[in-house]
Write an enzyme that holds these catalytic residues in place. Structure first.
Site, short mmCIF file in Angstrom:
data_model
loop_
_atom_site.label_atom_id
_atom_site.label_comp_id
_atom_site.label_asym_id
_atom_site.label_seq_id
_atom_site.Cartn_x
_atom_site.Cartn_y
_atom_site.Cartn_z
N ILE A 139 0.86 -1.17 0.00
CA ILE A 139 0.00 0.00 0.00
C ILE A 139 0.90 1.23 0.00
O ILE A 139 2.07 1.15 0.38
CB ILE A 139 -0.99 0.02 1.19
CG1 ILE A 139 -0.26 -0.03 2.54
CG2 ILE A 139 -1.98 -1.12 1.09
CD1 ILE A 139 -1.20 0.06 3.73
N ASP A 140 0.38 2.35 -0.46
CA ASP A 140 1.20 3.54 -0.65
C ASP A 140 1.75 4.10 0.66
O ASP A 140 1.19 3.86 1.73
CB ASP A 140 0.38 4.64 -1.35
CG ASP A 140 -0.11 4.21 -2.72
OD1 ASP A 140 0.54 3.36 -3.34
OD2 ASP A 140 -1.16 4.73 -3.16
N LYS A 141 2.81 4.88 0.54
CA LYS A 141 3.45 5.49 1.70
C LYS A 141 2.44 6.23 2.57
O LYS A 141 2.43 6.06 3.80
CB LYS A 141 4.55 6.45 1.25
CG LYS A 141 5.20 7.24 2.39
CD LYS A 141 6.24 8.22 1.87
CE LYS A 141 6.83 9.04 3.01
NZ LYS A 141 7.86 10.01 2.53
#
Length: 326
Positions: free
Chosen positions: A140-142
């Site tokens: 999942i994104d930062k």
């Protein structure tokens, strides 16, 4: 240890892609891994190295694939407290906060979830993926928070990878968007490809890219003189493309609150609760949270589903919206 696979194409295999053929015959190896092995020159057809996963095979072709011994990652441990909500001998479920990236990459090789996992237990992570991504099955994104599953051994990694490739993993996200989405629930199906203008972004395309499917439904709408029009949504993914929900919401014209990369230009917020305005404008992340993850446990032979609550910084905004929109 190194493993060698030997296969011969039969009549029913004629004109089948070589990566599909190998994956069909060796179902315990995910197609993504087969593709990467081919790209890394680990496959021969009739004693010739093939680097194209889409090559069609012919009847009688002799296919040889080498599965090399997994490389040991050379990663520095990162003293970072992981929020582990479940762990057994095969996997770990982590509730990732926003602000930390999943694995080492350009500009950050030390302060990642992978480095924290190395610090936690470097000897209990799968090692069949990328050398810099031990244990990492998905990402999942930062600046997205929420649940991720980590594989502690290669058998679990393969099983989970196959479930992801078959889109049988349950993934539900909660998000806050600008405006109201119409219809209030629905299904978005598009192609998503890398942006031609910015290689760090993705975009919807009508002609190229990978199929991306997002099912959404509106949970709450906040709209009166004290608040800008905002909607709380839940999205259930059928596919897991890079930035999928963010791209689809932007495509629909309702970008996610706090998303600096995929944002529409909105008028300046005026005449609303001062504290709410401050919390909205100071949000240093997108209002996107991986709320639920579910999968079939390869050893326990049963479906397992895990849930998480919104992190504090997002819950505060929701509580304020509910209060000011009464």
């Amino acid at each position: 240890m190194k493993k060698k696979i030997n296969l011969i194409a039969k009549d029913e295999d004629k004109n089948v892609r070589v990566d599909v053929f190998v994956n069909k015959k060796e179902s315990d190896i995910s197609r993504t891994r087969v593709k990467n092995l081919i790209l890394n020159k680990n496959l021969k057809v009739n004693n010739q190295i093939i680097e194209d996963p889409s090559k069609k095979i012919s009847v009688g072709d002799i296919i040889e694939m080498i599965i090399p011994k997994p490389k040991e990652p050379s990663l520095m441990p990162y003293d970072y407290k992981l929020n582990i909500i479940y762990e057994d001998e095969d996997l770990i479920i982590i509730n990732k906060p926003a602000g930390i990236v999943m694995h080492p990459g350009a500009g950050n090789y030390d302060n990642t979830i992978v480095n924290a996992l190395i610090n936690y237990d470097k000897n209990s992570l799968s090692n069949i993926g990328d050398q810099l991504r031990p244990g990492i099955v998905h990402r999942i994104d930062k600046n997205t928070s929420g649940l991720i599953v980590i594989a502690k051994n290669n058998q679990t990694h393969e099983s989970l990878s196959i479930q992801f490739s078959k889109h049988s993993i349950i993934r539900v996200y909660q998000l806050l968007i600008w405006g109201k989405i119409r219809p209030s629930k629905g299904r978005v199906e598009t192609l998503i490809t890398r942006s031609s203008k910015n290689r760090q972004m993705m975009e919807v395309s009508t002609t190229k890219g990978k199929k991306a499917i997002t099912n959404y439904k509106t949970i709450e709408v906040f709209e009166n003189k004290n608040t800008p029009t905002l909607s709380l949504l839940e999205c259930k993914l059928e596919t897991g493309r890079t930035h999928q929900i963010r791209v689809h919401m932007n495509f629909l014209g309702n970008s996610i609150v706090g998303d600096d990369k995929y944002k529409k230009k909105f008028k300046k917020i005026k005449n609303i609760d001062h504290l709410l305005e401050k919390n909205l404008t100071n949000l240093k992340r997108q209002f996107l949270h991986a709320k639920t993850i579910g999968f079939y446990h390869p050893r326990k032979k049963k479906e397992m589903i895990f849930h998480s609550i919104l992190p504090k910084e997002l819950e505060i905004i929701l509580k304020m919206l509910r209060k000011t929109s009464k």
